[in-house]
Write a protein that holds these residues in place. Sequence first.
Motif, short mmCIF file in Angstrom:
data_model
loop_
_atom_site.label_atom_id
_atom_site.label_comp_id
_atom_site.label_asym_id
_atom_site.label_seq_id
_atom_site.Cartn_x
_atom_site.Cartn_y
_atom_site.Cartn_z
N HIS A 235 0.82 -1.21 0.00
CA HIS A 235 0.00 0.00 0.00
C HIS A 235 0.85 1.27 0.00
O HIS A 235 0.45 2.28 -0.57
N LEU A 236 2.02 1.21 0.58
CA LEU A 236 2.93 2.35 0.49
C LEU A 236 3.38 2.54 -0.95
O LEU A 236 3.44 3.67 -1.45
N ARG A 237 3.69 1.44 -1.64
CA ARG A 237 4.09 1.52 -3.05
C ARG A 237 2.94 2.10 -3.89
O ARG A 237 3.17 2.93 -4.78
N GLU A 238 1.72 1.68 -3.60
CA GLU A 238 0.56 2.19 -4.33
C GLU A 238 0.41 3.69 -4.11
O GLU A 238 0.12 4.45 -5.04
N ALA A 239 0.64 4.13 -2.86
CA ALA A 239 0.54 5.55 -2.56
C ALA A 239 1.59 6.35 -3.32
O ALA A 239 1.29 7.42 -3.89
N VAL A 240 2.81 5.83 -3.35
CA VAL A 240 3.95 6.56 -3.95
C VAL A 240 3.94 6.45 -5.47
O VAL A 240 4.06 7.46 -6.18
N GLU A 241 3.81 5.23 -5.98
CA GLU A 241 3.90 5.03 -7.42
C GLU A 241 2.57 5.26 -8.13
O GLU A 241 2.55 5.79 -9.25
N GLY A 242 1.48 4.88 -7.48
CA GLY A 242 0.17 5.03 -8.11
C GLY A 242 -0.38 6.44 -8.02
O GLY A 242 -1.08 6.91 -8.92
N TYR A 243 -0.07 7.12 -6.91
CA TYR A 243 -0.66 8.45 -6.68
C TYR A 243 0.39 9.53 -6.42
O TYR A 243 0.04 10.65 -6.04
N GLN A 244 1.66 9.19 -6.63
CA GLN A 244 2.76 10.15 -6.51
C GLN A 244 2.79 10.87 -5.16
O GLN A 244 3.10 12.05 -5.06
N LEU A 245 2.44 10.13 -4.10
CA LEU A 245 2.50 10.71 -2.76
C LEU A 245 3.95 10.88 -2.34
O LEU A 245 4.78 10.00 -2.53
N THR A 246 4.25 12.05 -1.77
CA THR A 246 5.58 12.30 -1.22
C THR A 246 5.41 12.83 0.20
O THR A 246 4.34 13.33 0.57
N ALA A 247 6.48 12.76 0.97
CA ALA A 247 6.43 13.24 2.35
C ALA A 247 6.09 14.72 2.42
O ALA A 247 5.41 15.17 3.36
N THR A 248 6.53 15.49 1.43
CA THR A 248 6.29 16.93 1.46
C THR A 248 4.82 17.28 1.27
O THR A 248 4.41 18.40 1.58
N GLN A 249 4.04 16.35 0.76
CA GLN A 249 2.61 16.59 0.60
C GLN A 249 1.85 16.38 1.91
O GLN A 249 0.68 16.76 2.02
N LEU A 250 2.50 15.78 2.88
CA LEU A 250 1.83 15.45 4.14
C LEU A 250 1.95 16.60 5.13
O LEU A 250 2.84 17.44 5.03
N SER A 251 1.03 16.60 6.10
CA SER A 251 1.13 17.57 7.17
C SER A 251 2.36 17.26 8.02
O SER A 251 2.89 16.15 7.99
N GLN A 252 2.79 18.26 8.78
CA GLN A 252 3.97 18.08 9.62
C GLN A 252 3.80 16.88 10.55
O GLN A 252 4.74 16.11 10.77
N ILE A 253 2.61 16.69 11.06
CA ILE A 253 2.36 15.65 12.04
C ILE A 253 2.44 14.25 11.43
O ILE A 253 2.69 13.27 12.13
N GLU A 254 2.25 14.17 10.09
CA GLU A 254 2.28 12.86 9.44
C GLU A 254 3.64 12.51 8.84
O GLU A 254 3.90 11.34 8.53
N ARG A 255 4.49 13.50 8.66
CA ARG A 255 5.76 13.23 7.98
C ARG A 255 6.65 12.27 8.76
O ARG A 255 7.33 11.44 8.18
N GLU A 256 6.65 12.39 10.08
CA GLU A 256 7.47 11.49 10.88
C GLU A 256 6.95 10.06 10.80
O GLU A 256 7.74 9.10 10.73
N LYS A 257 5.63 9.90 10.77
CA LYS A 257 5.05 8.56 10.60
C LYS A 257 5.43 7.98 9.24
O LYS A 257 5.73 6.79 9.13
#
Length: 268
Positions: A235-257
């Motif tokens: 599911h992490l691969r799907e988020a990154v490769e399928g939907y181009q999710l990056t850490a910079t798109q996340l809120s500060q509170i989620e980046r560490e997770k």
Amino acid sequence: EEARRAGEVARLLEEIPQFDAAKTLLVDLARLDSKGNIALADFLSRHGTLVQSLEQCQMALKEAPVNVVLPIAVNALRNHRSEAGAEHYARVEKWLNQILEKDPNGKITKFQLAALRDLSGRCDEAIKIYRELLTRGDLTETEQATIANNLAYLLAMAGQDTEEAFNLVNRAIKILGPSPELLDTLALTFLASGQVETAITNLEKAILDNPSGIKHFHLALAYQMLNDQKAAKQHLREAVEGYQLTATQLSQIEREKYRKLVEWVEAK
């Protein structure tokens, strides 16, 4: 009438998508009509750079009310988190303070202030403002639901008062129904309270109705809690490769997770 039609054509071009043509049309519109500056700023908040968007917001402020331009500026910061620095947040906060000086209790302004605090990583302050907003008697049901969901999301991600978060998101669901975004928040409250299987069920429903990178990321977090590295990695691969999710798109509170999740799935 000509300006209105040009704006409609620009929106259609954006949907096709023909971004360059839409931008050219909106630039021409901004020269003809003051409302064109607002439309162009809004477009650039999605398809330009952060600097371009904020510069256009500055242009729009010469003729448009601050409370009209402010939501566009906040959305620009949200859409361009990877570009946003302290100077950009300070610039938008200056505009926001101009409204607060004239109307210190405006609900829309307070809502935007909470969003700005969240985006800049000042989550405790955002939580405080959202709680204060929910005590107001002048909120529409939709406003109540939106604020309740945002507050529940922050509380769940911060691991604070999971019972309050659960009650808040259910309050939002009672008003708006079980939308994918609300089910996502509900799942996070279950994760925060250790009810992982129930969280997975809600995330799967949310993804089925409206898949997104952030939901697959949350599902990966759930499988991490179950120590299921294979499913989490999928599911992490799907988020990154399928939907181009990056850490910079996340809120500060989620980046560490996110950082810890990536380290964990790559550990073996």
